[in-house]
Design an enzyme around this catalytic site. Structure first.
Site, PDB file in Angstrom:
ATOM      1  N   ASP A  79       0.815  -1.211   0.000  1.00 25.27           N
ATOM      2  CA  ASP A  79       0.000   0.000   0.000  1.00 25.27           C
ATOM      3  C   ASP A  79       0.856   1.273   0.000  1.00 25.27           C
ATOM      4  O   ASP A  79       1.899   1.309   0.652  1.00 25.27           O
ATOM      5  CB  ASP A  79      -0.830  -0.033   1.296  1.00 25.27           C
ATOM      6  CG  ASP A  79      -2.183   0.574   1.095  1.00 25.27           C
ATOM      7  OD1 ASP A  79      -2.560   0.790  -0.060  1.00 25.27           O
ATOM      8  OD2 ASP A  79      -2.855   0.837   2.099  1.00 25.27           O
TER       9      ASP A  79
HETATM   10  C1  LIG Z   1       5.004  -8.144 -11.365  1.00 24.50           C
HETATM   11  C2  LIG Z   1       4.409  -7.566 -10.152  1.00 24.50           C
HETATM   12  C3  LIG Z   1       3.824  -8.475  -9.158  1.00 24.50           C
HETATM   13  C4  LIG Z   1       4.430  -6.224  -9.995  1.00 24.50           C
HETATM   14  C5  LIG Z   1       3.857  -5.544  -8.831  1.00 24.50           C
HETATM   15  C6  LIG Z   1       4.048  -4.056  -8.942  1.00 24.50           C
HETATM   16  C7  LIG Z   1       3.395  -3.329  -7.793  1.00 24.50           C
HETATM   17  C8  LIG Z   1       4.271  -2.687  -6.798  1.00 24.50           C
HETATM   18  C9  LIG Z   1       2.040  -3.287  -7.714  1.00 24.50           C
HETATM   19  C10 LIG Z   1       1.291  -2.595  -6.633  1.00 24.50           C
HETATM   20  C11 LIG Z   1      -0.100  -2.266  -7.127  1.00 24.50           C
HETATM   21  C12 LIG Z   1      -0.981  -1.525  -6.185  1.00 24.50           C
HETATM   22  C13 LIG Z   1      -2.347  -1.245  -6.711  1.00 24.50           C
HETATM   23  C14 LIG Z   1      -0.576  -1.143  -4.953  1.00 24.50           C
HETATM   24  C15 LIG Z   1      -1.368  -0.348  -3.983  1.00 24.50           C
HETATM   25  O1  LIG Z   1      -0.841   0.996  -3.942  1.00 24.50           O
HETATM   26  P1  LIG Z   1      -1.742   2.171  -4.472  1.00 24.50           P
HETATM   27  O2  LIG Z   1      -1.564   2.286  -5.936  1.00 24.50           O
HETATM   28  O3  LIG Z   1      -3.166   1.885  -4.037  1.00 24.50           O
HETATM   29  O4  LIG Z   1      -1.203   3.446  -3.747  1.00 24.50           O
HETATM   30  P2  LIG Z   1      -1.951   4.311  -2.626  1.00 24.50           P
HETATM   31  O5  LIG Z   1      -2.214   3.365  -1.475  1.00 24.50           O
HETATM   32  O6  LIG Z   1      -0.987   5.383  -2.277  1.00 24.50           O
HETATM   33  O7  LIG Z   1      -3.217   4.837  -3.238  1.00 24.50           O
END
Ligand SMILES: CC(C)=CCC/C(C)=C/CC/C(C)=C/COP(=O)(O)OP(=O)(O)O
Length: 319
Positions: A79
């Protein structure tokens, strides 16, 4: 020297009015070399900052931790990537790229610690509701990084409702699963297009289907059982038509034991539809850093907390 944004190969948002900035921007455009040191389990910044003393210290801490019970399975809710992006004034999407590097580092620390199963929550079914450009950028990132993720001699699983993914991502995931099927060092499950409720519904549907097929087979063989008769017979023996084990064996996550620890970055203490079935006796650890800022020390605290609670959790599972 602490890392600067330009070192991580992502760009800060342009500030068009400033000439000075334009000059700087050119410099920042040069992607530099934040790379992941596969053998040391650290980013090049960490190596620069702490040198070999840092890696020696890490090894010492790891060996102290391994004198007590090491968790079998750790899961990560990654997150805070977009918040990190805002905080550092990076271009959109860059937060997830830095987040991927953090995942690689955490994976290596887990493997060095002897943890056999690691699961990450990479993309929830709910994430499809985000802006199309953001979904697209996340899909591209995953397609690009899937190969890197499974370079670690671990058996790679991509968990979730994979038919919801775009074809290239689904194919990359399927290819990676085939390529790593005989690896035995660890099990790495990446949950993409996943929610727990979707997983549970899928598993219940599969187990119902299995029972129906069983009944049909019995009827066809002339055994003469109907649904009610079969159900009645089972109940007499203390069984139910569909039980916990029937559902569990159809869970996507049946590839790994239940997690011992879920680490959720950014201080949130919600599970957000992640491993709800599997987390009944699991420890939730929520350091207040954003996911791209997570580090070795957070993993160490989580494991220490697990070790402190170990006997209590074990008794709870038995009770
Ligand atoms: C190949 C592979 C497995 C890659 C993974 C790459 C990766 C780090 C994915 C995370 C995606 C995600 C929606 C995370 C939540 O943070 P958020 O976008 O919701 O951020 P926030 O909490 O600040 O809104």
């Amino acid at each position: 020297m602490p890392p600067s944004i330009c070192d991580i190969g992502v760009h800060t948002k342009p500030k068009p009015k400033s000439n000075l900035y334009k000059k700087k921007k050119k410099k920042k455009k040069n992607k530099s070399n934040l790379s992941f040191d596969m053998d040391e389990g650290s980013t090049s910044h960490e190596t620069q900052r702490f040198g070999s003393f840092g890696s020696f210290l890490r090894r010492c801490i790891l060996s102290i931790l391994s004198t007590a019970t090491i968790p079998n399975h750790i899961s990560f809710i990654m997150d805070g990537n977009r918040r990190y992006c805002k905080k550092k004034n990076l271009m959109e999407g860059a937060g997830h790229r830095v987040g991927f590097l953090a995942l690689m580092a955490m994976l290596r620390y887990c493997y060095q610690m002897g943890i056999k199963c690691v699961t990450d929550y990479a993309f929830s079914i709910d994430n499809f509701k985000r802006r199309p450009e953001e979904v697209q950028s996340l899909m591209e990132l995953m397609q690009e990084k899937i190969e890197g993720l499974i370079k670690e001699e671990s058996m790679g699983y991509f968990i979730g409702n994979l038919k919801l993914l775009s074809k290239p991502v689904r194919l990359a995931a399927e290819k990676a699963m085939v390529a790593t099927a005989s690896n035995s060092r660890a099990v790495l499950s990446s949950c993409i297009a996943y929610t727990s409720t979707d997983e549970i519904v899928h598993a219940v549907q599969e187990s119902c289907q299995e029972k129906w097929d069983e009944i049909r087979e019995l009827n066809a063989s002339g055994a003469g059982y109907g649904l009610m008769e079969l159900d009645g017979n089972r109940r007499e023996q203390g069984e139910h038509y569909i039980g916990v084990t029937d559902v569990e064996k159809h869970m996507y996550m049946a590839v790994a034991p239940d997690p011992d620890i879920i680490i959720r970055a950014s201080g949130e203490t919600r599970l957000s539809n992640f491993l709800l079935w599997q987390s009944a006796y699991c420890l939730l650890y929520s350091p207040s850093v954003l996911w791209p800022e997570i580090g070795f020390q957070h993993l160490v605290w989580a494991v220490l907390e697990f070790q402190r609670n170990y006997f209590y959790l074990k008794e709870k599972k038995k009770a």
